[in-house]
Motif scaffolding. Structure first.
Motif, PDB file in Angstrom:
ATOM      1  N   GLU A  98      47.657  34.372  70.287  1.00  0.00           N
ATOM      2  CA  GLU A  98      48.892  34.880  70.890  1.00  0.00           C
ATOM      3  C   GLU A  98      48.719  36.320  71.344  1.00  0.00           C
ATOM      4  O   GLU A  98      47.829  37.038  70.895  1.00  0.00           O
ATOM      5  CB  GLU A  98      50.046  34.759  69.891  1.00  0.00           C
ATOM      6  N   ARG A  99      49.600  36.719  72.239  1.00  0.00           N
ATOM      7  CA  ARG A  99      49.707  38.101  72.732  1.00  0.00           C
ATOM      8  C   ARG A  99      48.342  38.629  73.162  1.00  0.00           C
ATOM      9  O   ARG A  99      47.918  39.738  72.796  1.00  0.00           O
ATOM     10  CB  ARG A  99      50.343  38.995  71.672  1.00  0.00           C
ATOM     11  N   LEU A 147      49.665  38.644  81.676  1.00  0.00           N
ATOM     12  CA  LEU A 147      51.109  38.462  81.479  1.00  0.00           C
ATOM     13  C   LEU A 147      51.713  37.595  82.570  1.00  0.00           C
ATOM     14  O   LEU A 147      51.144  37.470  83.668  1.00  0.00           O
ATOM     15  CB  LEU A 147      51.806  39.825  81.487  1.00  0.00           C
ATOM     16  N   GLU A 194      53.487  31.089  78.387  1.00  0.00           N
ATOM     17  CA  GLU A 194      54.236  32.280  78.028  1.00  0.00           C
ATOM     18  C   GLU A 194      55.230  32.549  79.136  1.00  0.00           C
ATOM     19  O   GLU A 194      54.869  32.553  80.326  1.00  0.00           O
ATOM     20  CB  GLU A 194      53.292  33.459  77.787  1.00  0.00           C
ATOM     21  N   VAL A 237      48.917  29.460  79.743  1.00  0.00           N
ATOM     22  CA  VAL A 237      47.805  30.073  79.019  1.00  0.00           C
ATOM     23  C   VAL A 237      46.660  29.077  78.821  1.00  0.00           C
ATOM     24  O   VAL A 237      45.487  29.424  78.923  1.00  0.00           O
ATOM     25  CB  VAL A 237      48.291  30.612  77.655  1.00  0.00           C
ATOM     26  N   VAL A 241      58.824  38.247  76.628  1.00  0.00           N
ATOM     27  CA  VAL A 241      57.846  37.179  76.808  1.00  0.00           C
ATOM     28  C   VAL A 241      57.800  36.319  75.551  1.00  0.00           C
ATOM     29  O   VAL A 241      57.611  36.821  74.443  1.00  0.00           O
ATOM     30  CB  VAL A 241      56.447  37.751  77.122  1.00  0.00           C
ATOM     31  N   VAL A 242      57.984  34.999  75.748  1.00  0.00           N
ATOM     32  CA  VAL A 242      58.054  34.052  74.638  1.00  0.00           C
ATOM     33  C   VAL A 242      57.029  32.947  74.873  1.00  0.00           C
ATOM     34  O   VAL A 242      56.843  32.486  76.002  1.00  0.00           O
ATOM     35  CB  VAL A 242      59.468  33.433  74.524  1.00  0.00           C
ATOM     36  N   ARG A 243      56.365  32.506  73.809  1.00  0.00           N
ATOM     37  CA  ARG A 243      55.383  31.420  73.911  1.00  0.00           C
ATOM     38  C   ARG A 243      56.047  30.078  73.666  1.00  0.00           C
ATOM     39  O   ARG A 243      56.984  29.964  72.864  1.00  0.00           O
ATOM     40  CB  ARG A 243      54.251  31.619  72.913  1.00  0.00           C
ATOM     41  N   ASP A 265      58.433  34.900  80.633  1.00  0.00           N
ATOM     42  CA  ASP A 265      59.301  36.080  80.623  1.00  0.00           C
ATOM     43  C   ASP A 265      60.707  35.572  80.898  1.00  0.00           C
ATOM     44  O   ASP A 265      61.055  35.249  82.042  1.00  0.00           O
ATOM     45  CB  ASP A 265      58.857  37.081  81.687  1.00  0.00           C
ATOM     46  N   ALA A 296      59.810  27.225  74.949  1.00  0.00           N
ATOM     47  CA  ALA A 296      59.902  28.689  74.945  1.00  0.00           C
ATOM     48  C   ALA A 296      61.317  29.177  75.194  1.00  0.00           C
ATOM     49  O   ALA A 296      61.721  30.216  74.662  1.00  0.00           O
ATOM     50  CB  ALA A 296      58.954  29.259  75.998  1.00  0.00           C
TER      51      ALA A 296
END
Length: 826
Positions: A475-476, A489, A693, A704, A502-504, A695, A807
């Motif tokens: 992650e991230r 991003l 991911e 991803v 931003v959420v997965r 936004d 997400a």
């Protein structure tokens, strides 16, 4: 005579590429062409490479990545003219007047043709239903319909002349959706067909309708503990191949024509072209030119008839190359769809029933809509065991752009809807979405809704298990010691977010796709294999009419010949109509059917060579001994395969050549009322896990990872198999988040016919696509193989959208997902 450009740009660069290539790569070479014909690059010829099961490099791969490959748009003839099509600027109108005098008066113009100039006789064509005019007559039915043709000595002259053709249109009511197509008093778009098919369809604007009914849905619904309903919308996707429609027609001394063209099905083209030209098929000689992608968009005719008409009228070769803008109007697209689904399940997560209604927009002309309907209906339940179904699928005539074949062929739209339903059911029952799917996954022996038994491996649960078991990407990943890396991003290099909001999300999907032509179609292929001695060794040549559109058939056919004949050197002859049909390069069928034909022809060649050896030398000859072969009583006792390495001794100055057809097991049409029947040859399965991911403030999505597991039966060329799976996954990703042809619902005009406004994934959009390949043989198929190319396109779209739902918590019932759907501004 052949032009200088053909001799240098095609020949010299190809030779240079061949010299620079590694010895293990089979290299395409320039064909030696007789005077008066365009130079071309063969589909592939070579003297090195592997057999079945090896990752043999493509013979055209180096040429394509270095820019040396000759595509159809590179065709050239020294005295050729350029063709141009005038297209309708409106979607539905009466042609009041048509004046070509200004265009004819322009210097450099050799011909201007309208519908009235066509040969007497057939003036329409179509793959399944002959309803498409060669040039519009009295009425235009969609934006961009061909109205007139121009031939001139320069492409710009042809374009300017076409712009001088004066057409007066009188607008007619526009049919754009189910409501306007089926409303009382709606314009009947094809009244002649309506008369011919009276009583066979419930409304003349319905191209085809297929129900599938099994069990008792109402009774099963009463037993359900949970019932979930959903309505879904699927947009119009373009095949977006990079090589635009193009070809060259050369008039011949016998009154016929030689056509060099990028297509998916030479013989289907021939069957439609010859009647319009008023020529017997033997006078329309077709050769496949280099194809820059297809994905279904080249199954229908585009410029083929137009180029031939202009060539025959002017007596000069005529080349037509579409611009990107024109390409969007020159081929069919994927059917947009409205889908209404209902599923029921028990508390322990077992499906009780499903029913659905799928409405496909076929556009102005039929193309392959009837077959797409059959696929959508028969595969509407997905790869799940459910005993009680009530399915209806239909396609409509509208004034929208014509729709037809595209990778997935009706199963893609259904997969998006039924996979969304699986997630909703799992959520209602409090079950993990993968576990819910596994509890209902079909397996070998399961009955399809059509009552066809799945009689080969159906590893649906295993595919799901594999994609779920794969470790998740970290992650991230955008976080670095120097701050956020915007390239990782959502929004990427646009630098619109630094990680805020931003959420997965993670999502899963699995799909089922048929392989090969269905519903009783006589699906066969033809192959000619020649074996002879050259330079002290046996060499093979394979000739089929298979269209190489990027799927890698030229590689696989050489691998089959090496495996079956024990030779090293194999040449692949250019595809043309001098041999029988290979069918279409579509439906994931070419390796199965044409590969089967090549294998069959090789087996017959092998038998004849052995018989030749017996006749020549009896049972005692040094060739047999060197090969470790022992013959007794005229029969082969041991080591038959080994003798093939010493065939040159047997062949000497003789050659053995066999042409043979090959058919898979038969299918039969679905019952028109119940939809029951063994309509398909084979099924293929793929599962995806998407990691995204999002936004949530800006509505931006970054995929991803998009992992896939697929059963391929037998990987004849593992490298090509993985490439096909990754390519299909890319097209599914595009449909999930960016690809859509936008058609104005009031006017039926296309709003984004360019790669500026119609977006497709680039290398910056594509995530890692790890692939897990299963090889569970289908004993009905050659080598146990299973068609590969389409299945990953089904499940990748719903997996990505499921991850976006995970997400965001949004329902997201439409594909593609747009930013405004995520931000609530739609």
């Amino acid at each position: 005579m052949t032009s200088a450009r053909s001799a240098t740009a095609a020949g010299a660069t190809t030779a240079a590429a061949a010299e620079a290539a590694p010895a293990t790569t089979a290299i395409a070479t320039t064909a030696t062409a007789p005077a008066g014909t365009p130079a071309r690059v063969t589909q592939g010829a070579g003297d090195a490479g592997g057999g079945i099961g090896e990752s043999t490099p493509r013979p055209d791969g180096t040429l394509k990545v270095t820019g040396a490959f000759a595509y159809s748009s590179d065709l050239w003839h020294e005295d050729m003219l350029w063709g141009q099509v005038l297209r309708s600027p409106v979607a539905h109108a009466e042609i009041v007047s048509l004046d070509v005098s200004e265009a004819l008066a322009q210097a450099g113009v050799y011909a201007v043709l309208t519908h009235d100039d066509l040969p007497t006789g057939v003036k329409e064509y179509g793959l399944e239903i002959r309803d498409t005019p060669v040039l519009a007559h009295r009425v235009v039915r969609h934006h961009g319909e061909p109205v007139a043709l121009v031939a001139a000595d320069h492409p710009e002259t042809a374009r300017r002349a076409a712009a001088r053709i004066r057409v007066e249109y009188r607008g007619l009511p526009v049919v754009t959706d189910e409501a306007t197509a089926l409303a009382p008093g709606a314009p009947v778009l094809h009244p002649g067909r309506a008369d011919r098919h009276a009583g066979r369809v419930p409304h003349p604007n319905i191209v085809h309708r297929q129900p599938v009914v099994r069990g008792d849905v109402e009774e099963a619904r009463r037993r359900a503990d949970v019932v979930v309903e959903g309505e879904y919308t699927f947009g119009m996707q373009d095949q977006a191949f990079l090589g635009p429609e193009s070809g060259l027609a050369v008039p011949a001394e016998d009154g016929g024509v030689d056509l060099y063209v990028a297509t998916q099905w030479l013989h289907a083209d021939l069957r439609q072209i010859a009647p319009v030209l008023g020529l017997p098929e033997e006078k329309v000689r077709m050769t496949l030119a280099g194809v820059g992608g297809a994905f279904g968009g080249r199954e229908d005719l585009s410029m083929q008839i137009h180029a031939c008409l202009l060539a025959l009228r002017t007596g000069r070769p005529v080349k037509i190359v579409y611009s990107r803008h024109e390409s969007f109007f020159g081929h069919v697209h994927r059917h947009p769809a409205k889908l209404r689904y209902e599923h029921g399940a028990t508390r322990d997560g077992r499906l009780t029933h499903m029913r659905c209604r799928i409405v496909l927009d076929g556009g102005a002309y039929a193309s392959t809509s009837a077959a797409v309907v059959g696929n959508a209906a028969s595969l509407a339940a997905g790869p799940y065991a459910v005993d009680h179904v009530d399915i209806e699928a239909l396609a409509l005539y509208t004034n929208n752009p014509p729709c037809g074949a595209m990778r997935g062929f009706g199963a893609v739209q259904a997969c998006f809807a039924y996979e969304a339903q699986m997630d909703r059911l799992a959520a209602r029952l409090g079950l993990d979405p993968v576990e819910f799917r596994r509890r209902n996954a079909m397996e070998q022996g399961t009955l399809m809704p059509t009552s066809q038994r799945v009689d080969s491996p159906a590893p649906v649960a295993e595919l799901l298990r594999r994609v779920k078991a794969r470790p998740l990407p970290p992650e991230r990943q955008w976080e670095t010691s120097e701050g956020p890396d915007v390239r990782a991003l959502p929004g990427g290099l646009s630098n619109t977010t630094h990680g805020e909001g931003v959420v997965r999300g993670v999502g899963y999907a699995v799909g089922i796709k048929n392989v090969g032509f269905s519903e009783g179609f006589d699906d066969y292929s033809t192959a000619r294999v020649r074996l002879e001695a050259a330079g002290g060794e046996a060499v093979a040549a394979v000739h089929t009419a298979m269209a190489e559109v990027g799927q890698g058939g030229v590689t696989v056919h050489a691998q089959i010949a090496r495996t079956e004949l024990g030779v090293t050197r194999v040449t692949i002859h250019p595809a043309d109509t001098r041999i029988g049909s290979a069918g279409s390069t579509s439906a994931s069928r070419q390796t199965y059917v044409t590969g089967g034909a090549v294998r069959n022809a090789c087996a017959l060649v092998r038998e004849r060579v052995l018989e030749l050896g017996r006749r020549k030398f009896g049972t005692h000859h040094p060739a047999w001994a060197r090969a470790g072969l022992r013959l007794e009583g005229g029969g082969v006792v041991t080591g038959e395969g080994e003798v093939l390495a010493h065939l040159a001794d047997v062949l000497e100055d003789e050659a053995v050549e066999v042409e043979a057809e090959w058919r898979h097991r038969p299918t039969r049409p679905f019952d028109p009322v119940t939809g029951q029947g063994d309509g398909h040859v084979q099924y293929s399965f793929a599962a995806h896990r998407a990691v995204v991911e999002v936004d949530t403030e800006l509505g931006l999505v970054k995929v991803v990872e998009l992992a896939c597991a697929q059963d391929v039966g037998k990987a004849l060329n593992p490298l090509s198999v993985v490439g096909q799976i990754q390519g299909g996954t890319a097209q599914g990703l595009g449909m999930a988040v960016m690809e859509e042809i936008v058609v104005d619902p009031r006017t039926a005009l296309v709003g984004n016919p360019s790669f500026t406004d119609y977006l497709i994934p680039t290398i910056l959009d594509m995530p890692a696509v790890p692939v897990d390949v299963l090889e569970l043989p289908d004993h009905h198929a050659p080598y146990g193989l299973r068609g590969v190319g389409e299945a990953p396109t089904l499940s990748s779209t719903p997996a990505v959208i499921a991850a976006i739902r995970d997400a965001t918590g949004l329902e997201l019932t439409r594909a593609p997902v747009r930013p405004e759907h995520l931000t609530g501004t739609a």
